[in-house]
Structure formats: C-alpha cells, structure tokens
Design a protein around this motif. Structure first.
Motif, PDB file in Angstrom:
ATOM      1  N   ILE A 226       0.838  -1.203   0.000  1.00 48.61           N
ATOM      2  CA  ILE A 226       0.000   0.000   0.000  1.00 48.61           C
ATOM      3  C   ILE A 226       0.871   1.250   0.000  1.00 48.61           C
ATOM      4  O   ILE A 226       0.612   2.230  -0.717  1.00 48.61           O
ATOM      5  CB  ILE A 226      -0.937   0.009   1.218  1.00 48.61           C
TER       6      ILE A 226
ATOM      7  N   VAL B 135       2.394   1.898  -3.433  1.00 49.22           N
ATOM      8  CA  VAL B 135       1.375   2.466  -4.334  1.00 49.22           C
ATOM      9  C   VAL B 135       1.219   3.965  -4.077  1.00 49.22           C
ATOM     10  O   VAL B 135       1.223   4.783  -5.008  1.00 49.22           O
ATOM     11  CB  VAL B 135       0.020   1.746  -4.139  1.00 49.22           C
ATOM     12  N   LEU B 136       1.085   4.354  -2.814  1.00 50.63           N
ATOM     13  CA  LEU B 136       0.879   5.763  -2.465  1.00 50.63           C
ATOM     14  C   LEU B 136       2.082   6.626  -2.821  1.00 50.63           C
ATOM     15  O   LEU B 136       1.950   7.667  -3.464  1.00 50.63           O
ATOM     16  CB  LEU B 136       0.574   5.878  -0.967  1.00 50.63           C
TER      17      LEU B 136
ATOM     18  N   GLN C 100       2.891   1.686 -11.086  1.00 51.66           N
ATOM     19  CA  GLN C 100       2.355   2.970 -10.618  1.00 51.66           C
ATOM     20  C   GLN C 100       3.055   4.141 -11.304  1.00 51.66           C
ATOM     21  O   GLN C 100       2.440   5.176 -11.566  1.00 51.66           O
ATOM     22  CB  GLN C 100       2.499   3.081  -9.104  1.00 51.66           C
TER      23      GLN C 100
ATOM     24  N   LEU D 101      -3.910   5.783  -8.322  1.00 52.07           N
ATOM     25  CA  LEU D 101      -4.097   5.337  -6.944  1.00 52.07           C
ATOM     26  C   LEU D 101      -5.202   4.289  -6.863  1.00 52.07           C
ATOM     27  O   LEU D 101      -5.041   3.246  -6.202  1.00 52.07           O
ATOM     28  CB  LEU D 101      -4.441   6.532  -6.051  1.00 52.07           C
TER      29      LEU D 101
ATOM     30  N   LEU E 119      -4.681   0.391  -5.663  1.00 57.09           N
ATOM     31  CA  LEU E 119      -5.394  -0.185  -4.511  1.00 57.09           C
ATOM     32  C   LEU E 119      -6.256  -1.363  -4.950  1.00 57.09           C
ATOM     33  O   LEU E 119      -6.346  -2.370  -4.235  1.00 57.09           O
ATOM     34  CB  LEU E 119      -6.250   0.893  -3.844  1.00 57.09           C
TER      35      LEU E 119
ATOM     36  N   TYR F 161      -4.065  -4.354  -5.368  1.00 61.03           N
ATOM     37  CA  TYR F 161      -3.696  -4.955  -4.091  1.00 61.03           C
ATOM     38  C   TYR F 161      -4.859  -5.749  -3.508  1.00 61.03           C
ATOM     39  O   TYR F 161      -4.671  -6.871  -3.010  1.00 61.03           O
ATOM     40  CB  TYR F 161      -3.258  -3.875  -3.102  1.00 61.03           C
ATOM     41  N   ILE F 162      -6.073  -5.182  -3.559  1.00 61.85           N
ATOM     42  CA  ILE F 162      -7.248  -5.870  -3.002  1.00 61.85           C
ATOM     43  C   ILE F 162      -7.479  -7.197  -3.727  1.00 61.85           C
ATOM     44  O   ILE F 162      -7.749  -8.229  -3.089  1.00 61.85           O
ATOM     45  CB  ILE F 162      -8.491  -4.967  -3.100  1.00 61.85           C
TER      46      ILE F 162
ATOM     47  N   TYR G 259       0.896  -7.190  -8.480  1.00 65.68           N
ATOM     48  CA  TYR G 259       0.786  -6.548  -7.164  1.00 65.68           C
ATOM     49  C   TYR G 259       0.904  -7.549  -6.007  1.00 65.68           C
ATOM     50  O   TYR G 259       0.841  -7.139  -4.846  1.00 65.68           O
ATOM     51  CB  TYR G 259      -0.552  -5.818  -7.041  1.00 65.68           C
TER      52      TYR G 259
END
Length: 257
Positions: A74, A77-78, A173, A187, A191, A194-195, A211
């Motif tokens: 996470i 990614v950010l 990213q 973003l 996310l 990742y989920i 991911y």
C-alpha cells in the motif's frame, strides 16, 4: 552522466519535504515503533526474549508480519503515485520540459528518486528493528542485550526479497502516473490491484498478478509453495517490462503531463 546526477539531485530536492517523503519516513518507522510498544507492554518478558538465541528472528518475523502483507505494498502504491504526479498537481510539466534536459534524463531521474526513497524506507525499517532489540537493554534495568549477534546476511537476503517484490508495483504505478493526469486514477488502480491480490493469493495462478509478490514473499516464509516459475524472476520481468512501456509512452506522448 553529469546531467543525470544533476537531474536526480533536483528531483530529490523537490521531493525531500513532500507528502511522499513523509509517508516514507512514517512507513519505515511505524511498525518498529508498534513492535517496541508491544514488547514494553509485556514488560516481564523483555529479559527472557533478549536472552533467546532467536530474538532477531522473532523480531524480523513479527515486523514483517505487519509490513509485508499490508503496509509495504500500500505504501509503495501511495508514494510512487505521489512522486510521479507532483508536476501534474503543480502544473510544472511545461516548465520542466523547457529546461535543457533530455526526456530520457527526466524519466530516469524520477524513477531513480522513487527507488532511492524505497531504499531509504528499508534502511529506516531495519534500523528500527535493530533498535527494538537493543533499546530495552539500554533503558530497562536487568534486561540484557540480545544474546545472538545481529544476522546481517539473513536480514539483507530477506529485505532483498521484499525489495524485488515491490518493483513491479513501483514500475506499474510510475507508468500509470505518467499516463493519467488525475491522481486518483493510478491510486485507484493500485489499490484495486492490491485488493484483488489479497483475495486471490491462495489461487494456484496468483503469481501472475504484479501486485501480489510482497504477499507471496511473506506467505512463503511460513508455507513453502512450489511454482512453475520463480516469483522473483517474474517480479524482475514485470519491472523491466513496465519501465520500458512507461519510457516509450513518455517519450512519444505529445502532451507530457
């Protein structure tokens, strides 16, 4: 080479006080602080834990339990999305492109700064784990220093695995950040990736998802899984592929940013 180093320095100066930099610092220190608080909460176990021959293995596993499965992917990614989108948010792309720098130099400098921040995160994180082991001995009477020597090679090997696992996320990213002006698009895709990885990580073909590698590295530390291909080879392949695609699109994009 001089132009590249100058561009990297310029990119670093612009981002050293940015939200991405602060997220890197917070991300690298948060888990060691949490582990330290848990250790001090169980005050009566400090001496026994530090006298254990596998104290550093315990601290390593406990720290990566929080970091590897959730916070690291996470955070990547950010931070990558924020760094890539800095010029877009400040409308500074045109100003950057009138400077006497080649587009290749600009591209590589931005990617380098992202990777340097990622390395800085790992440095902070491992320094924090080390301090988690030694600080109780400095501040609590009767608690010995860790009995076992710090296993530098094990930590370097383990961190190298997680670092390599991060690279596909960094490159993806970075690619998305260069493609889209709206920060929420890369973003949101990151996310979502990742989920999906969390949901399907036990699927036998989950290793094809770029991911997912941080999750798989963490999971493989407890359950050995035989796969037809190395996840580290796949991670490196994804990283190179996404970087090449990002470079080609950036160079050939009419309106950069």
């Amino acid at each position: 080479m001089t132009a590249y180093l100058y561009s990297v320095q310029s990119e670093w100066i612009k981002r050293r006080h940015s939200a991405a930099a602060w997220l890197t610092v917070i991300g690298g220190t948060l888990v060691p602080v949490i582990v330290m608080c848990i250790r001090f909460y169980h005050f009566d176990l400090l001496a026994k834990q530090n006298a254990s021959a596998d104290i550093w293995v315990q601290l390593y596993n406990r720290s990566w339990q929080y970091m590897g499965f959730f916070l690291l992917p996470i955070g990547v990614v950010l931070v990558t999305s924020l760094i890539t989108q800095l010029e877009t948010r400040s409308n500074a792309w045109k100003l950057l492109h009138v400077t006497p720098q080649r587009f290749t130099t600009i591209f590589l400098a931005k990617l380098t700064v992202i990777l340097v921040m990622l390395l800085f995160f790992f440095l902070l994180f491992n320094t924090g784990i080390y301090l988690t082991g030694v600080l109780p001995a400095l501040f609590v009477k009767g608690v010995p220093f860790p009995a076992a020597p710090f296993p530098w090679l094990k930590y370097l090997y383990g961190n190298g695995q997680f670092l390599l696992a991060c690279l596909p996320i960094v490159a993806m990213q970075f690619l998305l950040g260069l493609l889209y002006r709206n920060f929420m698009v890369p973003l949101g895709i990151g996310l979502a990736g990742y989920i999906v990885s969390v949901i399907v990580f036990q699927w036998k073909y989950s290793y094809i998802i770029p991911y997912i590698y941080c999750i798989l590295v963490f999971n493989d530390g407890f359950h050995q899984v035989i796969r037809p291909v190395s996840i580290y080879a796949l991670a490196a392949g994804y990283f190179i592929t996404f970087c090449v695609v990002a470079y080609v699109l950036y160079i050939n994009k009419r309106e950069k940013g």
